[in-house]
Write a protein that holds these residues in place. Structure first.
Motif, PDB file in Angstrom:
ATOM      1  N   ARG A 256      93.066  15.746  81.241  1.00 52.12           N
ATOM      2  CA  ARG A 256      93.533  16.437  82.445  1.00 52.12           C
ATOM      3  C   ARG A 256      92.402  17.218  83.103  1.00 52.12           C
ATOM      4  N   ALA A 257      91.557  17.881  82.260  1.00 53.53           N
ATOM      5  CA  ALA A 257      90.406  18.590  82.819  1.00 53.53           C
ATOM      6  C   ALA A 257      89.416  17.612  83.464  1.00 53.53           C
ATOM      7  N   ARG A 258      89.238  16.434  82.861  1.00 50.44           N
ATOM      8  CA  ARG A 258      88.319  15.443  83.407  1.00 50.44           C
ATOM      9  C   ARG A 258      88.850  14.902  84.736  1.00 50.44           C
ATOM     10  N   ALA A 259      90.150  14.737  84.823  1.00 48.28           N
ATOM     11  CA  ALA A 259      90.739  14.254  86.071  1.00 48.28           C
ATOM     12  C   ALA A 259      90.612  15.275  87.191  1.00 48.28           C
ATOM     13  N   SER A 260      90.480  16.570  86.797  1.00 45.70           N
ATOM     14  CA  SER A 260      90.330  17.616  87.797  1.00 45.70           C
ATOM     15  C   SER A 260      88.894  17.752  88.278  1.00 45.70           C
ATOM     16  N   GLY A 261      87.961  16.990  87.726  1.00 47.63           N
ATOM     17  CA  GLY A 261      86.580  17.041  88.177  1.00 47.63           C
ATOM     18  C   GLY A 261      85.625  17.696  87.203  1.00 47.63           C
ATOM     19  N   LEU A 262      86.114  18.119  86.029  1.00 47.33           N
ATOM     20  CA  LEU A 262      85.247  18.749  85.035  1.00 47.33           C
ATOM     21  C   LEU A 262      84.636  17.661  84.154  1.00 47.33           C
ATOM     22  N   ALA A 263      83.299  17.699  84.000  1.00 52.93           N
ATOM     23  CA  ALA A 263      82.614  16.696  83.182  1.00 52.93           C
ATOM     24  C   ALA A 263      82.781  17.052  81.707  1.00 52.93           C
ATOM     25  N   VAL A 264      83.748  16.447  81.054  1.00 56.25           N
ATOM     26  CA  VAL A 264      84.100  16.767  79.676  1.00 56.25           C
ATOM     27  C   VAL A 264      83.918  15.533  78.824  1.00 56.25           C
TER      28      VAL A 264
END
Length: 505
Positions: A256-264
């Motif tokens: 979910r964080a990656r879908a929000s634009g965070l490079a995880v």
């Protein structure tokens, strides 16, 4: 006022036997009556502060009248002051010492006055019945009243506690909601800020749309800061860490964080599953690490690493310095999120550390046990402990009320048996000495002829013995054996000379 009225009535009641039995018509005098009334008034006056003093004074006033202790004038006072001493005295040791001193004093007076030991046994019996028994009843009443008073106090306290339970439950629910807002909404607001930041620098949007996206990003960041400052760490110690959405795994959280634009990046996949509080703490560590990276270092790469062995699972969240202009990079200050997270990890039995990295980023590391410790059993309520203590005190008082009189009776029986054997030995006439006695000898000659003449004869003849010879001035009886009551030796005298000797069955 009530206590003074009670003391006055008690004094009037105790004065009645003194007025009836110490006046001149009963061999006393009005002086004795006046002294007795004054002494009883003083005893009643000090009985509340020094409960044993009136008892000792009453015993001291009774012994000169008779060594048997039980007197018509002060017998009622003995019973009353014995009961009040047990009712009002806190400790029992001083009373036991007083009872022992009374018995020892009676024994000394018996020896000094050369009276029969039967009077001392009567004193012991009067002490047990008129003093010790009322004292034990007073002790029982005191313990019972203490239990009843403790019960009412506990009932009152429980009512107050029940009134506070509802308030605590409301505060706990508010705390849970506040913790959910701080942990979950803060994370979601941080992801919203990342999405807005990505739109702010997107070349596909015009200047007005980019400016609106920047305002949205700043508004989300400000809302997150205000949420942290207002709510703080309000979650209860034993409350479960909320997840957003409920039941979300670490893989779903990072996706979910990656879908929000965070490079995880997450390594390994899948993440080991931990039971209970350890699993919730693992989710919270990753969530807090991603939230801090989104707030303090937007645009930086974030790596989540999970390692495990036979006992622990170690999770590390490392974020680099921020790349978006206008945002502060580096390590975040240890605010409410890290403080609450550290408490959550500690409750799960693990440890949490955080530090700034060499390149200006931030590293969050937690070690969590694979098998969290069992929760400690809840401590017994204070009211229950106090009620249990009060019950133990009452049981001890009842036990003392039973074994003390039994011990006194056993000691009295052993003492009487010992004195009886000693008395029998002092009235025992050796058969050889009996054979040496000749009719016509005086008591002095008989004492010189016998090797061990007994100190005392028997108090009287045994039951159902032959009639004494006529014309005798005095007949004395001595034991012919130590243990048997019969037969006995009978020595009869006329004018101080032995006139007849016989062994009678």
């Amino acid at each position: 006022m009530r206590e003074r009225v009670f003391d006055l009535l008690l004094w009037l009641l105790l004065c009645v036997p003194v007025l009836l039995r110490s006046d001149p018509n009963d061999g006393g005098s009005w002086t004795q009556v006046a002294v007795g009334l004054v002494v009883l008034a003083g005893c009643v006056a000090v009985s509340r502060r020094w409960p044993l003093v009136p008892l000792a004074v009453t015993v001291a006033a009774s012994l000169p009248a008779t060594l048997e202790l039980f007197t018509p004038s002060y017998s009622l006072a003995l019973v009353a002051f014995g009961y009040l001493a047990g009712r009002r005295q806190e400790h029992t040791r001083a009373a036991l010492w007083l009872f022992g001193a009374i018995a020892a004093t009676g024994l000394v007076l018996t020896a000094v006055t050369h009276t029969s030991f039967g009077q001392w046994f009567t004193l012991l019996l009067a002490l047990a019945l008129a003093v010790v028994a009322p004292w034990l009843i007073g002790r029982y009443v005191r313990q019972y009243d203490r239990l009843v008073r403790s019960g009412w106090e506990l009932a009152d306290r429980m009512e107050r506690e029940q009134a506070a339970v509802a308030d605590r439950e409301r505060l706990r629910e508010r705390s849970r909601i506040a913790g959910d807002m701080h942990d979950s909404l803060g994370h979601d607001l941080a992801l919203i800020a990342i999405r807005a930041g990505a739109l702010e620098v997107s070349p596909d949007l015009g200047p007005d749309q980019q400016r609106a996206a920047g305002e949205l990003r700043r508004a989300a960041a400000d809302a997150t800061a205000r949420l942290r400052d207002i709510i703080g760490v309000l979650r209860e110690d034993d409350a479960a860490a909320p997840t957003s959405p409920p039941g979300e795994t670490v893989e779903e959280l990072t996706a979910r964080a990656r879908a929000s634009g965070l490079a995880v990046t997450l390594d390994p996949t899948p993440v080991p599953t931990l039971p209970g509080m350890s699993g919730l703490a693992l989710h919270r560590v990753v969530q807090e690490g991603l939230t801090n990276a989104a707030k303090h270092a937007p645009g930086s790469a974030v790596s989540v690493t999970v390692a495990q062995d036979s006992t622990d699972v170690r999770v590390r969240v490392i974020s680099g310095p921020g790349t978006v202009e206008g945002r502060r990079g580096g390590a975040p200050a240890p605010g409410s999120g890290l403080v609450g997270l550290g408490e959550r990890v500690r409750l799960a039995g693990g440890t949490l550390t955080h530090r700034a990295t060499e390149d200006g980023g931030f590293a969050l590391t937690a070690a969590l046990p694979r098998h969290p410790p069992a929760p400690a059993p809840p401590a017994a309520p204070t009211s229950a402990r106090e009620l249990d203590r009060a019950r133990r005190e009452v049981r001890k008082g009842l036990a003392r009320a039973i074994w003390i009189p039994l011990a006194l009776l056993a000691a009295l029986a052993l003492l009487m048996a010992g004195v009886a054997l000693w008395t029998q030995s002092r009235s025992y006439l050796e058969p050889a000495d009996y054979d040496r006695i000749r009719v016509g000898q005086t008591l002095t000659e008989i004492d010189e002829a016998a090797e061990d003449w007994p100190d005392h004869p028997l108090d009287g003849p045994p039951q159902v013995v032959p009639a004494e010879p006529p014309g005798m001035d005095e007949c004395r009886y001595y034991r012919s054996t130590l243990l048997a009551a019969i037969p006995v030796y009978r020595l009869c005298f006329v004018d101080g000379h032995l006139a007849d000797k016989a062994e009678v069955p």
